[in-house]
Design an enzyme around this catalytic site. Sequence first.
Site, PDB file in Angstrom:
ATOM      1  N   HIS A 177      32.546   3.055 -15.473  1.00  0.00           N
ATOM      2  CA  HIS A 177      31.563   2.724 -16.513  1.00  0.00           C
ATOM      3  C   HIS A 177      30.257   2.282 -15.867  1.00  0.00           C
ATOM      4  O   HIS A 177      30.017   1.106 -15.626  1.00  0.00           O
ATOM      5  CB  HIS A 177      32.086   1.646 -17.463  1.00  0.00           C
ATOM      6  N   GLU A 229      31.858  -5.687 -27.582  1.00  0.00           N
ATOM      7  CA  GLU A 229      30.934  -6.358 -26.647  1.00  0.00           C
ATOM      8  C   GLU A 229      30.041  -7.306 -27.449  1.00  0.00           C
ATOM      9  O   GLU A 229      30.093  -8.518 -27.289  1.00  0.00           O
ATOM     10  CB  GLU A 229      30.084  -5.319 -25.896  1.00  0.00           C
ATOM     11  N   ASP A 261      28.499  -1.299 -15.245  1.00  0.00           N
ATOM     12  CA  ASP A 261      27.664  -1.043 -16.427  1.00  0.00           C
ATOM     13  C   ASP A 261      26.252  -0.573 -16.018  1.00  0.00           C
ATOM     14  O   ASP A 261      25.967   0.614 -16.102  1.00  0.00           O
ATOM     15  CB  ASP A 261      27.602  -2.289 -17.313  1.00  0.00           C
ATOM     16  N   ASP A 262      25.404  -1.504 -15.618  1.00  0.00           N
ATOM     17  CA  ASP A 262      24.021  -1.158 -15.225  1.00  0.00           C
ATOM     18  C   ASP A 262      23.660  -1.954 -13.966  1.00  0.00           C
ATOM     19  O   ASP A 262      22.960  -2.973 -14.042  1.00  0.00           O
ATOM     20  CB  ASP A 262      23.053  -1.518 -16.359  1.00  0.00           C
ATOM     21  N   HIS A 290      26.010   3.388 -16.123  1.00  0.00           N
ATOM     22  CA  HIS A 290      24.966   4.214 -16.736  1.00  0.00           C
ATOM     23  C   HIS A 290      23.992   4.655 -15.646  1.00  0.00           C
ATOM     24  O   HIS A 290      23.471   3.819 -14.898  1.00  0.00           O
ATOM     25  CB  HIS A 290      24.194   3.417 -17.791  1.00  0.00           C
TER      26      HIS A 290
HETATM   27 ZN   LIG Z   1      27.712   0.393 -20.955  1.00  0.00          ZN
END
Ligand SMILES: [Zn+2]
Length: 341
Positions: free
Chosen positions: A15, A197, A275-276, A17
């Site tokens: 996961h 989330e 995630d990021d 991005h």
């Molecule tokens: Zn995400």
Amino acid sequence: MNRLLFERMPKVELHVHLEGAIPPDTLRLLAGKYGRRLDEDPGWPVLRDRTFRDFRDFVSAWMLISGCLREAEDYTLIAEAAAREFIRSNTRYAEVLYSPTLDAVKPIGVQRITEAVAAGFAGQRGRLEVRLVADAVRDNDPAETLALAEALAEMRHPLVAGMGLGGSEAGHPPAPFAPAFERARRAGLRTEAHAGETAGPESIRQALDSLHVDRVSHGIRAEEDPSLLDRLGRERIPLAMCPTSNWRLRAVPGLEAHPAVAFLRRGLAVHLATDDPAIFGCDLAGEFTRMDEAFRLEEGEVRALLLNAVDAAWCPDRDKARLRAEIAAFFAEEGAASRGA
Ligand SMILES: [Zn+2]
């Protein structure tokens, strides 16, 4: 275990991005290309200081980044940069989310953007394996997501393994996206959704029951609903847990309050993800380190976090077998080294 071992450990990231993984020098390069002054952008203080009051601040940072992406070749550049970061942190396999329906790049078209991303990762074969997941924006009309599913179905790009649902979860429940996800599944794509989330357990239930997703991203708010936790465990629904992301965006009050390890110890199919990473200032080795510092992970738990990611990956079985063998070899070597020490 310590940070150095977590760095050397072969890792699997499911996961992350692409737009959130652009290193600062690459972002500056793109901003310069389009004559944008980063320090004049309202999203810049958030991105520079990483002081997020809530998800809206994240959106302003995201807007700054997406404003620097305008041409297909930009996607090749950011994929090359992300690949270097994955290799540096010894991530051996990554499933990378990318958002081809962002307003500024939508006219380029899903196919050209996908090909540009794939070209950026193509040079890394042997050191890093990548699959792509096209992420839809739930803030927009569900018809846009359906069109994305149609485009992915028509394109059948060998690197694209699935479709996801991202964007602002609160106020944008999954159910209206059911036809789009049905279309994606019919095309043989795997599916996932951000859920639990910034919205509660009902969002996770809808993602499972309306979209029939294979995986849930985040899912931390399942802790509010014991019967949902039981279900997630019973059905072995993979959960991508992103502690630093949740902490930065104040979805949890602190890393020691993050439920990832409690979920793992309850038998849920948890894996760790970033995630990021460029937005939150983290990497996958750091996510393991932070959870170890907060919860004292046993070696078996570290292995379980890695192997849960392999099990949940959308790659062929032969690739999974290779990843499991690499992980087993790492722990066998570490065990031999520590016995010899
Ligand atoms: Zn995400």
